[in-house]
Design a protein around this motif. Structure first.
Motif, short mmCIF file in Angstrom:
data_model
loop_
_atom_site.label_atom_id
_atom_site.label_comp_id
_atom_site.label_asym_id
_atom_site.label_seq_id
_atom_site.Cartn_x
_atom_site.Cartn_y
_atom_site.Cartn_z
N VAL A 98 0.84 -1.20 0.00
CA VAL A 98 0.00 0.00 0.00
C VAL A 98 0.88 1.25 0.00
N TRP A 99 1.88 1.24 0.86
CA TRP A 99 2.82 2.36 0.95
C TRP A 99 3.52 2.58 -0.39
N VAL A 137 2.46 1.81 -3.40
CA VAL A 137 1.55 2.38 -4.40
C VAL A 137 1.36 3.88 -4.14
N VAL A 138 1.18 4.23 -2.86
CA VAL A 138 1.02 5.64 -2.52
C VAL A 138 2.24 6.45 -2.95
N LEU A 139 3.43 5.90 -2.67
CA LEU A 139 4.65 6.62 -3.04
C LEU A 139 4.81 6.72 -4.55
N ALA A 154 2.40 7.03 -6.65
CA ALA A 154 1.53 8.14 -7.06
C ALA A 154 2.20 9.47 -6.73
N GLN A 155 2.82 9.55 -5.56
CA GLN A 155 3.50 10.79 -5.15
C GLN A 155 4.63 11.16 -6.12
N ARG A 208 5.01 10.13 -9.16
CA ARG A 208 4.43 10.45 -10.46
C ARG A 208 3.97 11.90 -10.52
N LYS A 209 3.34 12.32 -9.41
CA LYS A 209 2.77 13.65 -9.41
C LYS A 209 3.82 14.73 -9.15
N ASN A 269 10.18 13.08 -1.30
CA ASN A 269 9.87 11.75 -1.84
C ASN A 269 11.07 10.82 -1.77
N ARG A 314 11.14 9.51 1.66
CA ARG A 314 10.10 8.49 1.87
C ARG A 314 10.49 7.17 1.21
#
Lengths: 209, 134
Positions: free
Chosen positions: A159-160, A162-164, A166-167, A169-170, A177, A180
């Motif tokens: 989960v972490w 996938v969240v990262l 997305a981060q 990517r954005k 980042n 993280r």
């Protein structure tokens, strides 16, 4: 250079320390995360101790020898090992500032992690289906708690991840980042270290006895 | 806060370009990751082979060997994947690790020692059971 490196709160020899250590000491996040991992390590130590104490109590039920398929465990171990090295590649691409390659390696890492989880869930399902669920004996309770806790860690790691992704990517490979991703790197490799204990102590030694 | 971030970001970029070699040393290089990976594969494959192939006649010897391999592999992961060394974070990483290892050893060895002796000393009915443990 040393003027920008000099952060408030660091001692007078900060620049020298800095040159040796790169950007690690810029704040305490990685050290703090390491301390969290060490406390997590204690959680697993307690679970291993519990498994060691009650792992022989089969309650006239099935023993490890009757339940574990080492081929499956070997495959699982391979998945986790591959995910470790691909995360390493992601970190290397991050150091080279290549966002796209980092994301690709992170995605591959996530897929290996999912494969690991899938195999583990298949194994759990198979065991429960055979009547060897966590209620069957103290051995199985301890087994499901220990291996399940590790699996839960892997799930949250994914989960972490996938969240990262997305981060990144954005917002790209910003300093935040990067930090993280470095924390998740520690987490991910730490789970691999725990798995070494699991496959040796639970599976291999279980089948041996 | 944001200006500090901008500073750091700038710095990371500078590091990324100018001190690439140092950066690689701090976070591991392709070579170190591959060494770690290959060692892990070997250190994983041998224990599985020993157990699945029933190579050794003595179970005790097999157990001792796979435990030794596990310990070596944990060290390999610590060094090549987690980049542990005595100087990272000014040594606090290593100190925390050593402290944790002491606690882990006390927890594991202490629990097993106490619980199995309690079995023998306090529950005579299970002594027979204890003897039959493989």
């Amino acid at each position: 250079m040393s003027a920008t490196a000099h952060a408030p709160g660091l001692a007078g020899d900060a620049s020298r320390f800095y040159l040796k250590e790169e950007h690690h000491p810029q704040n305490g996040t990685l050290l703090g995360f390491w301390l969290y991992l060490m406390s997590d390590c204690l959680v697993f130590a307690v679970l291993f101790a519990m498994y060691g104490v009650v792992g022989h109590n089969y309650a006239a039920g099935p023993a490890p020898k009757d339940l574990f398929y080492l081929e499956l465990v070997a495959l699982n171990t391979a998945m986790l090992l591959f995910s470790s090295i691909t995360y390493g590649f992601a970190m290397l691409e991050m150091a080279r500032n290549r966002k796209r390659a980092t994301l690709i390696w992170l995605a591959i890492t996530g897929l290996f992690g999912l494969a690991f989880l899938g195999i583990e869930l298949y194994e759990f399902h198979h065991l429960i289906h055979e009547g060897a669920g966590p209620q069957r004996s103290a051995f199985l309770s301890a087994f499901f708690t220990l291996v399940g806790t590790h699996g839960l860690h892997v799930s949250f790691g994914i989960v972490w991840l996938v969240v990262l992704m997305a981060q990144v990517r954005k917002h790209g490979l910003t300093v935040v980042n990067r930090r993280r991703l470095s924390c998740l790197s520690l987490f991910w490799h730490f789970l691999d270290v725990i798995w070494i204990g699991v496959f040796t102590y639970v599976y291999l030694m279980g089948v041996l006895r | 806060m944001s200006s500090a971030n901008a500073h750091n970001h700038h710095e990371a970029l500078v590091h990324g370009h100018d001190e690439h070699h140092d950066d690689g040393a701090a976070h591991g290089s392709f070579k170190s990751y591959m060494i770690g990976f290959l060692l892990s594969v070997v250190l994983t494959a041998i224990p599985f082979w020993l157990v699945m192939g029933e190579v050794l006649p003595s179970k005790l010897a097999t157990t001792a060997i796979i435990l030794a391999f596990a310990l070596v592999q944990i060290v390999v992961h610590m060094v090549f994947f987690l980049h542990m060394n005595t100087s990272s974070e000014g040594g606090w990483n290593m100190l925390a690790l050593i402290f944790t290892l002491v606690l882990v050893v006390i927890t594991l060895a202490g629990s097993l020692w106490v619980m199995f002796h309690m079995n023998a000393n306090m529950m005579p009915a299970s002594v027979h059971e204890m003897r039959n443990l493989p």
